[in-house]
Design a protein around this motif. Structure first.
Motif, PDB file in Angstrom:
ATOM      1  N   GLU A 184      -6.960   5.380   4.488  1.00 59.16           N
ATOM      2  CA  GLU A 184      -8.024   5.024   5.430  1.00 59.16           C
ATOM      3  C   GLU A 184      -7.954   3.546   5.827  1.00 59.16           C
ATOM      4  O   GLU A 184      -8.085   3.200   6.998  1.00 59.16           O
ATOM      5  N   GLU A 185      -7.712   2.700   4.852  1.00 68.28           N
ATOM      6  CA  GLU A 185      -7.604   1.255   5.114  1.00 68.28           C
ATOM      7  C   GLU A 185      -6.441   0.961   6.073  1.00 68.28           C
ATOM      8  O   GLU A 185      -6.590   0.216   7.038  1.00 68.28           O
ATOM      9  N   LYS A 228       0.052   5.270  -0.414  1.00 65.23           N
ATOM     10  CA  LYS A 228      -0.789   5.756  -1.506  1.00 65.23           C
ATOM     11  C   LYS A 228      -1.990   6.446  -0.867  1.00 65.23           C
ATOM     12  O   LYS A 228      -2.603   5.879   0.048  1.00 65.23           O
ATOM     13  N   PRO A 229      -2.337   7.644  -1.325  1.00 59.03           N
ATOM     14  CA  PRO A 229      -3.451   8.379  -0.699  1.00 59.03           C
ATOM     15  C   PRO A 229      -4.750   7.579  -0.620  1.00 59.03           C
ATOM     16  O   PRO A 229      -5.460   7.644   0.383  1.00 59.03           O
ATOM     17  N   GLU A 230      -5.028   6.783  -1.630  1.00 60.18           N
ATOM     18  CA  GLU A 230      -6.284   6.016  -1.646  1.00 60.18           C
ATOM     19  C   GLU A 230      -6.266   4.839  -0.661  1.00 60.18           C
ATOM     20  O   GLU A 230      -7.309   4.235  -0.393  1.00 60.18           O
ATOM     21  N   LYS A 231      -5.113   4.512  -0.104  1.00 54.57           N
ATOM     22  CA  LYS A 231      -4.992   3.400   0.846  1.00 54.57           C
ATOM     23  C   LYS A 231      -4.912   3.872   2.300  1.00 54.57           C
ATOM     24  O   LYS A 231      -4.907   3.061   3.223  1.00 54.57           O
ATOM     25  N   ARG A 270       0.795  -1.221   0.000  1.00 57.14           N
ATOM     26  CA  ARG A 270       0.000   0.000   0.000  1.00 57.14           C
ATOM     27  C   ARG A 270       0.836   1.284   0.000  1.00 57.14           C
ATOM     28  O   ARG A 270       0.287   2.364   0.060  1.00 57.14           O
ATOM     29  N   GLN A 275       3.552   4.038  -1.742  1.00 59.09           N
ATOM     30  CA  GLN A 275       3.777   4.595  -3.070  1.00 59.09           C
ATOM     31  C   GLN A 275       4.937   3.883  -3.751  1.00 59.09           C
ATOM     32  O   GLN A 275       5.884   3.443  -3.096  1.00 59.09           O
TER      33      GLN A 275
END
Length: 79
Positions: free
Chosen positions: A63-64, A58-61, A16, A18
């Motif tokens: 929260e997870e 990665k910004p989209e990961k 997760r 970059q």
């Protein structure tokens, strides 16, 4: 966290981060695991670890990963 748990956590995080940041993330995690194994891992280490890791993810990961780290931190605090 046992060695197998550390390896699973490491793999989870490395998937997760970059592109190109994997080595830096692995180094940070390996150092934290070493401190945990020695019994020297502290609240201060957590406070340093979180912003460093956020900058590598990665910004989209984000929260997870935050959900998993929160669960991990809770488990660590209960030991």
């Amino acid at each position: 966290m046992d060695k197998q748990g550390q390896e699973r956590f490491l793999d989870f995080i490395l998937q997760r981060v970059q592109k190109g940041k994997e080595d830096e993330a692995k180094e940070i995690l390996t150092e934290n695991f070493r401190k945990q194994n020695e019994g020297t891992f502290s609240q201060e280490d957590i406070q340093v670890f979180i912003p460093k890791m956020i900058s590598l993810l990665k910004p989209e990961k984000l929260e997870e990963v935050q959900a998993v780290v929160k669960q991990f931190s809770g488990d660590w605090g209960n030991k």
